[in-house]
Design a protein around this motif. Structure first.
Motif, PDB file in Angstrom:
ATOM      1  N   HIS A   1       6.269  -3.545 -51.182  1.00 41.11           N
ATOM      2  CA  HIS A   1       7.301  -2.543 -51.726  1.00 41.11           C
ATOM      3  C   HIS A   1       7.986  -1.641 -50.713  1.00 41.11           C
ATOM      4  CE1 HIS A   1       9.890  -0.121 -54.712  1.00 41.11           C
ATOM      5  NE2 HIS A   1       9.197   0.825 -54.098  1.00 41.11           N
ATOM      6  N   TYR A   2       6.965  -0.819 -49.920  1.00 42.99           N
ATOM      7  CA  TYR A   2       7.273  -0.044 -48.872  1.00 42.99           C
ATOM      8  C   TYR A   2       7.421  -0.499 -47.659  1.00 42.99           C
ATOM      9  CZ  TYR A   2       6.450   3.593 -52.281  1.00 42.99           C
ATOM     10  OH  TYR A   2       6.483   4.337 -53.741  1.00 42.99           O
ATOM     11  N   GLY A   3       6.797  -1.824 -47.085  1.00 38.19           N
ATOM     12  CA  GLY A   3       6.781  -2.288 -45.928  1.00 38.19           C
ATOM     13  C   GLY A   3       5.647  -1.867 -45.183  1.00 38.19           C
ATOM     14  N   TRP A   4       5.264  -2.642 -44.407  1.00 32.03           N
ATOM     15  CA  TRP A   4       3.564  -2.273 -43.745  1.00 32.03           C
ATOM     16  C   TRP A   4       3.773  -1.109 -42.981  1.00 32.03           C
ATOM     17  CZ3 TRP A   4      -1.060  -4.256 -44.139  1.00 32.03           C
ATOM     18  CH2 TRP A   4      -1.077  -5.703 -44.923  1.00 32.03           C
ATOM     19  N   ALA A   5       4.823  -0.535 -42.315  1.00 29.78           N
ATOM     20  CA  ALA A   5       4.845   0.700 -41.500  1.00 29.78           C
ATOM     21  C   ALA A   5       4.631   2.055 -42.385  1.00 29.78           C
ATOM     22  CB  ALA A   5       5.805   0.654 -40.335  1.00 29.78           C
ATOM     23  N   LEU A   6       5.745   1.695 -43.302  1.00 29.78           N
ATOM     24  CA  LEU A   6       5.913   3.026 -44.183  1.00 29.78           C
ATOM     25  C   LEU A   6       4.531   3.260 -44.941  1.00 29.78           C
ATOM     26  CD1 LEU A   6       7.545   5.433 -45.372  1.00 29.78           C
ATOM     27  CD2 LEU A   6       8.870   3.670 -46.462  1.00 29.78           C
ATOM     28  N   ALA A   7       4.234   2.127 -45.628  1.00 34.94           N
ATOM     29  CA  ALA A   7       3.081   2.000 -46.475  1.00 34.94           C
ATOM     30  C   ALA A   7       1.858   2.469 -45.758  1.00 34.94           C
ATOM     31  CB  ALA A   7       2.799   0.795 -46.866  1.00 34.94           C
ATOM     32  N   LEU A   8       1.614   2.189 -44.746  1.00 33.57           N
ATOM     33  CA  LEU A   8       0.496   2.750 -43.778  1.00 33.57           C
ATOM     34  C   LEU A   8       0.577   4.365 -43.453  1.00 33.57           C
ATOM     35  CD1 LEU A   8      -0.373  -0.220 -41.187  1.00 33.57           C
ATOM     36  CD2 LEU A   8      -1.807   0.516 -43.141  1.00 33.57           C
ATOM     37  N   ALA A   9       1.811   4.508 -43.019  1.00 29.93           N
ATOM     38  CA  ALA A   9       1.953   6.122 -42.923  1.00 29.93           C
ATOM     39  C   ALA A   9       1.900   6.769 -44.239  1.00 29.93           C
ATOM     40  CB  ALA A   9       3.557   6.132 -42.332  1.00 29.93           C
ATOM     41  N   LEU A  10       2.321   6.494 -45.191  1.00 33.80           N
ATOM     42  CA  LEU A  10       2.042   7.111 -46.503  1.00 33.80           C
ATOM     43  C   LEU A  10       0.727   7.131 -46.762  1.00 33.80           C
ATOM     44  CD1 LEU A  10       4.938   5.255 -49.083  1.00 33.80           C
ATOM     45  CD2 LEU A  10       4.936   7.981 -47.996  1.00 33.80           C
ATOM     46  N   LEU A  11      -0.120   6.145 -46.864  1.00 32.23           N
ATOM     47  CA  LEU A  11      -1.711   6.105 -46.999  1.00 32.23           C
ATOM     48  C   LEU A  11      -2.474   7.209 -46.129  1.00 32.23           C
ATOM     49  CD1 LEU A  11      -2.276   2.284 -47.404  1.00 32.23           C
ATOM     50  CD2 LEU A  11      -1.886   4.190 -49.336  1.00 32.23           C
TER      51      LEU A  11
ATOM     52  N   LEU B   1       7.687  11.061 -41.349  1.00 28.50           N
ATOM     53  CA  LEU B   1       8.155  10.421 -42.837  1.00 28.50           C
ATOM     54  C   LEU B   1       9.477  11.055 -43.451  1.00 28.50           C
ATOM     55  CD1 LEU B   1       4.553  10.524 -44.688  1.00 28.50           C
ATOM     56  CD2 LEU B   1       6.074   8.357 -44.116  1.00 28.50           C
ATOM     57  N   TRP B   2       9.656  12.288 -43.156  1.00 27.67           N
ATOM     58  CA  TRP B   2      10.892  12.999 -43.757  1.00 27.67           C
ATOM     59  C   TRP B   2      12.197  12.182 -43.757  1.00 27.67           C
ATOM     60  CZ3 TRP B   2       9.956  17.869 -45.346  1.00 27.67           C
ATOM     61  CH2 TRP B   2      10.857  18.652 -45.887  1.00 27.67           C
ATOM     62  N   PRO B   3      12.546  11.440 -42.945  1.00 29.95           N
ATOM     63  CA  PRO B   3      14.089  10.533 -43.087  1.00 29.95           C
ATOM     64  C   PRO B   3      13.849   9.229 -43.565  1.00 29.95           C
ATOM     65  CG  PRO B   3      13.417  10.590 -40.838  1.00 29.95           C
ATOM     66  CD  PRO B   3      12.333  11.452 -41.502  1.00 29.95           C
ATOM     67  N   ARG B   4      12.543   8.910 -43.725  1.00 23.16           N
ATOM     68  CA  ARG B   4      12.253   7.327 -43.967  1.00 23.16           C
ATOM     69  C   ARG B   4      11.788   7.185 -45.650  1.00 23.16           C
ATOM     70  NH1 ARG B   4      10.894   8.219 -38.794  1.00 23.16           N
ATOM     71  NH2 ARG B   4      11.192   6.398 -37.520  1.00 23.16           N
ATOM     72  N   ILE B   5      11.759   8.173 -46.580  1.00 20.46           N
ATOM     73  CA  ILE B   5      11.448   8.236 -47.756  1.00 20.46           C
ATOM     74  C   ILE B   5      12.341   8.877 -48.486  1.00 20.46           C
ATOM     75  CG2 ILE B   5       9.354   9.436 -47.864  1.00 20.46           C
ATOM     76  CD1 ILE B   5       8.203   7.647 -49.817  1.00 20.46           C
ATOM     77  N   GLU B   6      12.928   8.478 -49.660  1.00 20.66           N
ATOM     78  CA  GLU B   6      13.460   9.093 -50.722  1.00 20.66           C
ATOM     79  C   GLU B   6      12.197   9.468 -51.733  1.00 20.66           C
ATOM     80  OE1 GLU B   6      16.230  10.997 -51.212  1.00 20.66           O
ATOM     81  OE2 GLU B   6      16.745  10.468 -49.000  1.00 20.66           O
ATOM     82  N   ILE B   7      12.064  10.457 -52.382  1.00 23.24           N
ATOM     83  CA  ILE B   7      11.202  10.515 -53.311  1.00 23.24           C
ATOM     84  C   ILE B   7      12.031  10.964 -54.522  1.00 23.24           C
ATOM     85  CG2 ILE B   7       9.175  11.995 -54.220  1.00 23.24           C
ATOM     86  CD1 ILE B   7       8.804  12.842 -51.359  1.00 23.24           C
ATOM     87  N   THR B   8      12.296   9.981 -55.482  1.00 24.59           N
ATOM     88  CA  THR B   8      13.262   9.973 -56.378  1.00 24.59           C
ATOM     89  C   THR B   8      12.757   9.717 -57.757  1.00 24.59           C
ATOM     90  OG1 THR B   8      14.109   7.525 -56.067  1.00 24.59           O
ATOM     91  CG2 THR B   8      15.230   9.724 -55.102  1.00 24.59           C
TER      92      THR B   8
END
Length: 427
Positions: free
Chosen positions: A233-243, A416-423
């Motif tokens: 869902h998030y893609g590997w790069a973004l998912a790892l960064a979120l974790l 992370l700031w510009p890479r994820i929309e928390i909606t």
């Protein structure tokens, strides 16, 4: 399943709508059940062990018996996959875990740390396993019972109950230990688990569509599916960064946890002082911070609050320097506890709302358990060796280091700031 509101949750109307979400009372009792064992296998246990004469190094090592709280994701897939009979998919697991927890606490009440150390460690591990399982189900229940916009409010009511549990297992347990001994204190804590047990019998089971219940999957798929879905869902790069971000978010605060009780004693405060300031006043300060966080999430959303909360948690650790430099002074104790507990309460609700927004309804328990485990894992590792670090340096140096540990979190948040929309939660 409750349907999300069509209008956005913002401003005063958003606050009223969020806090009017059904099941707030249920979450109050569930929060109490989750909060009660946390100190009994953590800070209160550390104080008991120090009072019994054990060294800081040994206390730190014994704290590893509570490691199940950071490994919840390992058996959470079984909770998503299987339902226990009679009470339902969520309520069945809740009842069994709470019953097991009460039995473990009762067993701890019968032991002497100096003569039955191995058995005590085993029962601490059992209580930790049962408490962690309870948390897995409570978190899944909260996410499934209300829309994502109400999660900040439900997290606040949950936190209120959680803090009541901390008052009982912290302040009341210390008072009981002072007056009647540690055995009586732990027996009373075991009996207190009757409250959440009764709540399970009267609460309603979340209504999930059949597409969200994966009972047709084999066990291996139940373990792999939640993680595969999250990374897909998030893609590997973004998912790892979120974790990683979730894992680092509360790291400064968690570095203090294991040593708090011993530090208070070593600073010249009595068990009654600790109970009054840390476990009663501090709990109410934490409740205030939690409701402030719930109101802010409902009114403003999450993004900027992540930044505010991370900085607040780190800076609050510096307040403990007052106690280190002014031992036995009540004003220093109150100042440090105010800063620490308000920031903890605020940051805790913000993090809960953020992690809830990241989970998918197909794998609620597993994905949220993974996030919570990561949120506690780094601090748990450091907590286990924190006693040796302090013995090799000083409390003051350790508090300063804990505050500076927020820097990697802030750098990652910038990325992370510009890479994820928390909606809201994805389906």
């Amino acid at each position: 399943m409750n349907q999300p509101a069509k209008q956005p949750y913002r401003g005063l109307a958003g606050i009223r709508r969020a806090f009017a979400t059904p099941s707030a009372l249920t979450m109050l009792f569930f929060g109490f059940g989750s909060g009660l064992p946390f100190l009994l296998v953590g800070g209160t246990l550390s104080t008991w062990l120090r009072d019994a004469g054990l060294s800081l190094g040994v206390i730190g090592l014994i704290s590893y018996a509570g490691f199940f709280y950071v490994l919840k994701f390992l058996w959470a897939p079984l909770i998503d996959r299987f339902a226990l009979p009679l009470l339902g998919r969520r309520r069945g697991w809740l009842f069994v875990s709470q019953l097991l927890l009460a039995a473990a606490l009762g067993g701890m009440a019968t032991l002497n740390p100096n003569t039955s150390t191995e058995m005590l460690v085993a029962l601490v591990a059992l209580a930790s396993l049962a408490g962690a399982t309870q948390d897995i189900v409570v978190d899944a229940y909260r996410i499934e019972i209300a829309p994502v916009e109400a999660q900040g409010a439900l997290a606040a009511t949950y936190t209120l109950g959680y803090r009541f549990g901390l008052i009982l297992s912290g302040a009341v347990a210390l008072y009981l230990a002072e007056l009647f001994g540690w055995s009586t204190a732990y027996w009373c804590m075991a009996l207190a688990m009757l409250l959440p047990l009764i709540a399970v019998l009267f609460c309603r089971e979340p209504e999930l569509n059949a597409q969200f219940v994966n009972r047709d999957h084999d066990v291996m798929t139940a373990f792999i599916g939640p993680f595969k879905s999250f990374f897909s869902h998030y893609g590997w790069a973004l998912a790892l960064a979120l974790l990683v971000f979730v894992g680092l978010f509360k790291f400064p605060d968690q570095m203090i946890g294991v040593l708090a009780g011993p530090f208070y004693l070593d600073s010249g405060y009595s068990k009654a002082d600790i109970a009054t300031v840390s476990k009663i006043y501090g709990i109410w300060a934490g409740i205030a911070g939690a409701f402030l966080g719930g109101v802010c999430v409902a009114a403003f959303g999450i993004r900027w609050l992540l930044l505010v909360a991370a900085i607040a948690v780190a800076l609050s650790n510096l307040a403990f320097l007052l106690m280190a430099y002014y031992p036995s002074e009540q004003w220093a104790f109150f100042a440090a506890i105010t800063a620490d507990n308000v920031s903890q309460g605020f940051a805790g609700v913000v993090l809960i709302a953020f992690m809830s927004s990241l989970t998918q309804r197909h794998f609620t328990a597993t994905q949220y358990a993974l996030l919570v485990s990561l949120a506690n894992l780094p601090g748990k590792f450091v907590g286990g060796i924190s006693g040796f670090i302090v013995e090799a340096s000083s409390y003051q140096a350790y508090f300063l280091f804990s505050a500076l540990s927020v820097v990697p979190t802030l750098l990652l948040l910038i990325w992370l700031w510009p890479r994820i929309e928390i909606t809201g939660r994805s389906s």
